[in-house]
Design an enzyme around this catalytic site. Structure first.
Site, PDB file in Angstrom:
ATOM      1  N   ASP A 447       0.770  -1.068   0.116  1.00  0.00           N
ATOM      2  CA  ASP A 447      -0.027  -0.061   0.059  1.00  0.00           C
ATOM      3  C   ASP A 447       0.996   1.316  -0.097  1.00  0.00           C
ATOM      4  O   ASP A 447       1.831   1.249   0.728  1.00  0.00           O
ATOM      5  CB  ASP A 447      -1.067   0.245   1.338  1.00  0.00           C
ATOM      6  CG  ASP A 447      -1.714   1.074   1.258  1.00  0.00           C
ATOM      7  OD1 ASP A 447      -2.930   1.008   0.435  1.00  0.00           O
ATOM      8  OD2 ASP A 447      -1.707   2.230   1.980  1.00  0.00           O
ATOM      9  N   ILE A 448       0.678   2.196  -0.740  1.00  0.00           N
ATOM     10  CA  ILE A 448       1.233   3.362  -1.047  1.00  0.00           C
ATOM     11  C   ILE A 448       1.014   4.385   0.206  1.00  0.00           C
ATOM     12  O   ILE A 448      -0.247   4.486   0.486  1.00  0.00           O
ATOM     13  CB  ILE A 448       1.049   4.184  -2.213  1.00  0.00           C
ATOM     14  CG1 ILE A 448       1.456   3.459  -3.461  1.00  0.00           C
ATOM     15  CG2 ILE A 448       1.845   5.350  -2.239  1.00  0.00           C
ATOM     16  CD1 ILE A 448       0.774   3.875  -4.669  1.00  0.00           C
ATOM     17  N   GLU A 491      -4.674   2.417  -4.567  1.00  0.00           N
ATOM     18  CA  GLU A 491      -3.174   2.541  -4.503  1.00  0.00           C
ATOM     19  C   GLU A 491      -2.445   1.276  -3.765  1.00  0.00           C
ATOM     20  O   GLU A 491      -1.499   1.312  -3.257  1.00  0.00           O
ATOM     21  CB  GLU A 491      -2.788   3.661  -3.554  1.00  0.00           C
ATOM     22  CG  GLU A 491      -3.333   3.675  -1.913  1.00  0.00           C
ATOM     23  CD  GLU A 491      -4.650   4.029  -1.775  1.00  0.00           C
ATOM     24  OE1 GLU A 491      -5.235   4.290  -0.732  1.00  0.00           O
ATOM     25  OE2 GLU A 491      -5.315   4.095  -2.797  1.00  0.00           O
TER      26      GLU A 491
END
Length: 577
Positions: A447-448, A491
């Site tokens: 996950d960003i 994301e």
């Protein structure tokens, strides 16, 4: 009177009746359509500007909330002035406040108020020691997040909106102070001042809950908190609910023609800013908005005149068309008599002349039928061969298109890597293979960090570019042919590592994290780093018989959640029970 003249006059009379009925109807519907288009444009504009303002307020709200949870500020407010390291803590807080004021756009002052209401630390050190115990952003800020409405700051004389939030002690049971950020109204002014598509008289402005203008007026200078917008429209707006204490965002936002604060008729609509009692008005003068109707009247007159002339010409032409069959039949019989069997004299008329003309055509067709049968057969054969060839080529094109479509259905358009659908199929296939051969299978959820902040700061176009860069970095990190990476959604990304245990997966995950951070994509709104980072959750399993792959996804997702809780930009392993 000749038949031709009768037909021409009939055309003109019928056309005139149709014009007399249709022209007023056309003008009526055109006027309503124009109003509707303008209303729709105003509503779209108002909603767009309101959304931009809501986004601005949300960013400021998140910034002050994150600041209120700062360990540096909590430690400072809990310290005693007699402590040996008090002044070091004071210096650290001031540095943090100055850094926040310089990073958060349009913020010109950030300070911390102790529980007595005195400014204990500030990005502007001259403010330290000032008494703010009676200010609303202290009295209300102790109770929870608070926004002080637009005002002119007594200290700086700037048009300002203030955000405050309470600071709790380490046990989150007692309020030890309040952190406040004072933000310039310039960004709100800029949003409201964008009059694109509103012509020479259109404007967008904001009012507070007391209906005083808090953004610049197009027509009145120095309008900030000095122009009251208490028009008939606002009165009707309150009447539409039956009482004035109904929540504004529940009222209908109906565009209409009304008198504005100047007493000028305008087409207008409004939007409510939900986070604060603000009302956004979008208006354009009625004279400018409906100016095209005057041109439409002139055009309609010339259309009626031109259509009348056209009707007369059409009537004359039609009358000649009606009398032409007699002349054509006479000429046709002479041509057929000379031996030209391809000449046609037939008409669709049901009278005797039409029947006679069709009989002549039938006679010539029977005569030449025997000579044309071979030509027809050859023509039909060629036509069918051509059709078969076209059908074969179409089939080939469809097959190629289907193959390309199947490939595209497995690829994410934005990042050019595998999509969620392909991931589901790949994971199931690898799960069964690992089950058959008793091999380990590992999965990494990625996950960003703070990607929403990135989108809000740089825009969705930059956000899409960021996603594509990260996808490329993840894909290039996985070297083995059996390794797989896909976009999981938004994301989030996911990597599947075949024949890989937890130790090997951990090393790969750390390489992924390092390579993404090495991209050095700037992220000034990230509270943990000045560049884009990722958090990763790992799990590994050797699938048992009749087991499902869901457990691998859930365990990796749990590890990812833990990585976020522990501060992000890290790799966390979760073992399957």
């Amino acid at each position: 009177m000749k038949l031709a003249n009768k037909i021409s006059i009939s055309f003109l009379v019928i056309g005139s009746i149709v014009l007399c009925i249709s022209t007023p109807l056309y003008y009526y519907f055109a006027k309503n359509s124009l109003k509707k288009q303008i209303y729709n444009h105003l509503q779209t504009t108002a909603q767009s500007r309101a959304h931009h303002i809501e986004s601005f307020l949300t960013c400021q709200k998140e910034a002050i909330k994150q600041l209120s949870e700062s360990i540096v500020i909590k430690r400072f407010l809990s310290a005693d002035m007699r402590d040996r390291d008090y002044y070091q803590s004071f210096h650290d807080v001031n540095r943090r406040l100055k850094n926040t004021a310089s990073i958060v756009e349009n913020t010109y002052d950030v300070f911390v108020i102790d529980k007595k209401g005195m400014i204990a630390a500030s990005s502007n050190e001259e403010d330290v020691g000032r008494d703010k115990s009676l200010d609303a952003y202290f009295t209300q800020g102790k109770r929870g997040f608070f926004v002080k409405d637009a005002h002119i700051s007594e200290d700086t004389k700037k048009e300002t909106i203030a955000f405050s939030a309470p600071v709790f002690d380490s046990e989150k049971s007692n309020v030890t102070g309040v952190v406040v950020s004072r933000v310039s109204m310039k960004e709100i002014f800029r949003i409201a001042d964008d009059r694109t598509g509103l012509g020479k008289t259109g404007e967008i402005y904001l009012t507070n809950k007391d209906f005083y203008m808090i953004t610049p007026s197009r027509f009145i200078s120095d309008s900030f908190l000095s122009v009251e917008v208490k028009t008939e429209y606002t009165k009707q707006w309150f009447k539409s609910t039956g009482k004035s204490d109904v929540s504004p965002h529940k009222r209908e936002h109906i565009p209409s023609i009304l008198k504005d604060y100047r007493g000028v008729n305008v087409l207008g609509t409004h939007a409510h800013i939900n986070q604060i009692e603000w009302y956004l008005m979008a208006e354009i003068d009625e004279t400018e908005a409906l100016a095209p109707l005057k041109i439409m009247k002139i055009i309609s007159f010339f259309i009626v005149l031109l259509f009348s002339i056209l009707l007369w010409i059409m009537g004359t032409a039609f009358s000649r068309l009606m009398t032409r069959p007699l002349q054509r039949l006479h000429e046709g019989t002479e041509i057929i008599g000379s031996g030209d069997l391809d000449h046609k004299v037939g008409t669709d008329a049901s009278d005797e002349i039409g029947q006679l003309s069709r009989a002549f055509d039938q006679m010539t067709d029977d005569l030449k039928h025997t000579t044309t049968s071979i030509d027809k057969l050859k023509y039909e054969t060629d036509r069918r061969k051509k059709h078969a060839k076209e059908l074969l080529e179409t089939t080939r094109k469809l097959n190629r298109a289907n193959q390309k479509l199947r490939h595209l259905s497995y690829v994410d358009d934005l990042t050019d890597i595998a999509n969620r659908r392909y991931f589901d199929e790949f994971l199931e296939k690898e799960w069964r293979r690992a089950e058959r051969h008793s091999k380990p299978l590992s999965l990494i959820m990625i996950d960003i960090d703070f990607f929403k902040n990135y989108n809000d700061t740089y825009g969705h176009q930059k956000g899409d570019q960021c996603l594509a860069q990260i996808a490329k970095a993840l894909s290039s990190t996985l070297k083995r042919p059996g390794d797989f990476v896909a976009r999981y959604g938004g994301e989030e990304f996911v990597a599947v590592l075949s024949d890989t245990g937890i130790n090997g997966a951990s090393k790969v995950a750390e390489s992924l994290r390092f390579n993404v951070q090495s991209l050095a994509i700037k992220h000034k709104s990230s509270p943990i780093a000045k560049m884009v980072t990722i958090s990763l959750g790992i799990s590994s399993i050797s699938p048992a018989s009749n087991s499902k792959s869901d457990i691998l996804i859930k365990t990796s997702d749990r590890a990812l959640y833990k990585a976020k809780q522990e501060g992000r930009n890290r790799v966390v392993i979760s073992y399957i029970d």
